[in-house]
Structures are given as C-alpha cells and as structure tokens.
Design a protein around this motif. Structure first.
Motif, short mmCIF file in Angstrom:
data_model
loop_
_atom_site.label_atom_id
_atom_site.label_comp_id
_atom_site.label_asym_id
_atom_site.label_seq_id
_atom_site.Cartn_x
_atom_site.Cartn_y
_atom_site.Cartn_z
N ALA A 85 6.63 -12.25 -23.36
CA ALA A 85 5.24 -11.98 -23.74
C ALA A 85 4.31 -12.26 -22.56
CB ALA A 85 4.84 -12.83 -24.94
N VAL A 86 3.33 -11.37 -22.38
CA VAL A 86 2.34 -11.52 -21.31
C VAL A 86 0.94 -11.41 -21.92
CG1 VAL A 86 1.47 -10.62 -19.13
CG2 VAL A 86 3.92 -10.52 -19.63
N LEU A 87 0.10 -12.39 -21.61
CA LEU A 87 -1.27 -12.41 -22.12
C LEU A 87 -2.24 -12.17 -20.98
CD1 LEU A 87 -2.81 -14.74 -24.74
CD2 LEU A 87 -3.89 -14.65 -22.51
N LEU A 88 -3.16 -11.23 -21.18
CA LEU A 88 -4.23 -10.94 -20.22
C LEU A 88 -5.51 -11.60 -20.72
CD1 LEU A 88 -5.69 -9.41 -17.90
CD2 LEU A 88 -5.85 -7.44 -19.45
N ALA A 89 -6.06 -12.52 -19.94
CA ALA A 89 -7.27 -13.25 -20.34
C ALA A 89 -8.50 -12.47 -19.90
CB ALA A 89 -7.28 -14.64 -19.72
N LEU A 90 -9.27 -12.00 -20.86
CA LEU A 90 -10.49 -11.25 -20.56
C LEU A 90 -11.69 -12.18 -20.41
CD1 LEU A 90 -10.02 -8.33 -23.11
CD2 LEU A 90 -9.26 -8.47 -20.74
#
Length: 270
Positions: A24-29
C-alpha cells in the motif's frame, strides 16, 4: 531540520510525500507539522516516536481517531488529507481506518518540496485557545488541492461550510471560531444574536448551543485573543462537541470534492 526556524519549510517539504507500507502507498495531499515542545504545540503529544530511520511512521489512536503520524526527534507531522494510491481511497481529516503504516514504513519526500511552491494554511486548532502558539501556521497542501472545498474541514473553516441556510447551534458555534480566527476576538452581543437566531429556528435542547450559552455567561463584552481561561475552557468543550460535525463534513462534501478534483487531474492531457 529544527522545528522552530523551519516549521513552514517542513510543511511544504512534506506536502506530496509518499508513505509505502507493504504493497500500500499513501500520497499525502495535506500535512500539519507540530513541534514537540509545549511552547510549539499547546496540545502536542509524543505519539510518533523516532526510530532508527530518518522518519518513523505510526498509526496512532488519539481523540477517537486513527491518525497517520510521521515522527522525528524534533517534530511530528499529521497527514490530514491523502489518497491511498493502490486502491484510490480518499482519506480526509485525521481519521484514517484504511492505511496501516508501521515503524519500518518508507517515506518518499519530493526533491523540490522545500521550494516555496505551496501556499501555507493555518493549522487546525483543537484546544487551549488562550495559548498564542495554537494559532501558528505550520501546514501545507499540494497546490492542486489548495482551495477550501478540498481542504479537511477544521474549526477555522467550518463556518465556510455552514454560512448558508438557517441558524442552528452548530452554525452559531462555527461562527464563534470564525470570529476568533479572522478578528482575533469575540464580541458578546454578536454571539448573543447568533444564539437568539438559533432559538428562533427552534434549535432548543441542542447541546452545542447550551455550551455556547455557558460561554456567554463567563464572557466580558469583548474577549480578545488570548481569551480568558474560563472562556478558553468553554471553547474547548464546544470544539469537542463539533468533532462529529467536522467529521461528517469531511466524509461527505470534502471527500466528494477531492475525488472530483482527482478525476479532473487524471483526465487532463499530459
């Protein structure tokens, strides 16, 4: 980087980072950065303790929410708006039940993240309103999501979502925090008028409105920031009662706006 002299740069650097946890990869906006010292964060806790890696990432249970936190020796960062790239799930606000980082999760930071390409955002205030440091600005967002409809609703911005329609206890409470942030003061007659309008629309028996009334009882004619401790205590209670309302806005209006913006970005020709 030390927090005190580089807090804003830290926020801009971390906006747009990737957190990889297994597949899983999370992109922090959007991220909010907090110093560890009480003078830098009036309500801070050492929830993301540093490890051997440059960044230590944990999923911490705090304020009835699962929060994705990045920790170092000098500061913590809270991811408040993100997209889980592997399944497209949009996460808005501090509660993140879908992404589970751990201390060995990898953090990828943008090479040019320190450039001043993102507008700073005033960070969310949660408590201790008599402490001036609570109003400092150590948050940033990716420029594509830097308008209020795609920002997590906070005490500061709730008024923008409630500005239309009839008066209610929630709207009166949102008005209180709007005044604190924009004018740095509360005028008792203005708050009384909001409460009277809410009562006129039959919003009686509302716990939030009752809490606002208790604040009126201890207010002077004009409360300037930093407000008195009695008013600060009432504001903390009101803020707590607004948590569910803020969560509903984040899960509803804000999440839909973020999803719409992401679809537009994906459809744009490259």
């Amino acid at each position: 980087m030390p927090f005190g002299s580089n807090g804003k740069s830290l926020a801009r650097t971390l906006a747009g980072l990737l957190i990889q946890s297994g597949d899983a990869v999370l992109l922090a906006l959007k991220v909010e950065v907090y110093g560890r010292l009480p003078s830098q964060d009036a309500h801070g806790q050492d929830v993301a303790l540093p490890g051997r890696n440059p960044f230590s990432v944990v999923n911490s249970r705090h304020d009835n929410a699962d929060k994705v936190m990045i920790g170092t020796l000098g500061w913590n960062a809270l991811v408040t708006l993100a997209v889980i790239l592997t399944n497209g799930k949009v996460v808005v606000g501090p509660h993140n039940p879908d992404f589970y980082p751990h201390r060995s999760s990898h953090v990828w930071v943008r090479k040019n993240g320190s450039e001043d390409s993102f507008n700073n955002l005033e960070r969310q205030t949660r408590s201790k309103f008599h402490v001036q440091s609570t109003f400092e600005t150590y948050a940033a967002a990716c420029v594509e999501f830097n308008f209020y409809k795609t920002m997590p609703a906070t005490l500061k911005t709730l008024w923008e979502y409630k500005i239309n329609g009839v008066w209610s206890g929630v709207k009166a409470a949102a008005f209180v925090f709007y005044q604190l942030y924009t004018n740095h003061k509360l005028v008792k007659t203005e708050v009384e008028r909001c409460v009277a309008d809410a009562f006129a629309h039959n919003d009686r028996g509302c716990e939030i409105l009752d809490a606002v009334n208790r604040m009126l009882a201890v207010m002077v004619d004009e409360e300037k920031v930093p407000v008195s401790k009695d008013v600060s205590k009432c504001l903390t209670e009101i803020a707590g009662r607004l948590q569910s309302e803020i969560s509903d806005v984040n899960r509803g209006k804000v999440t839909k706006a973020v999803e719409k913006r992401i679809r537009m970005i994906l459809e744009e020709p490259t």
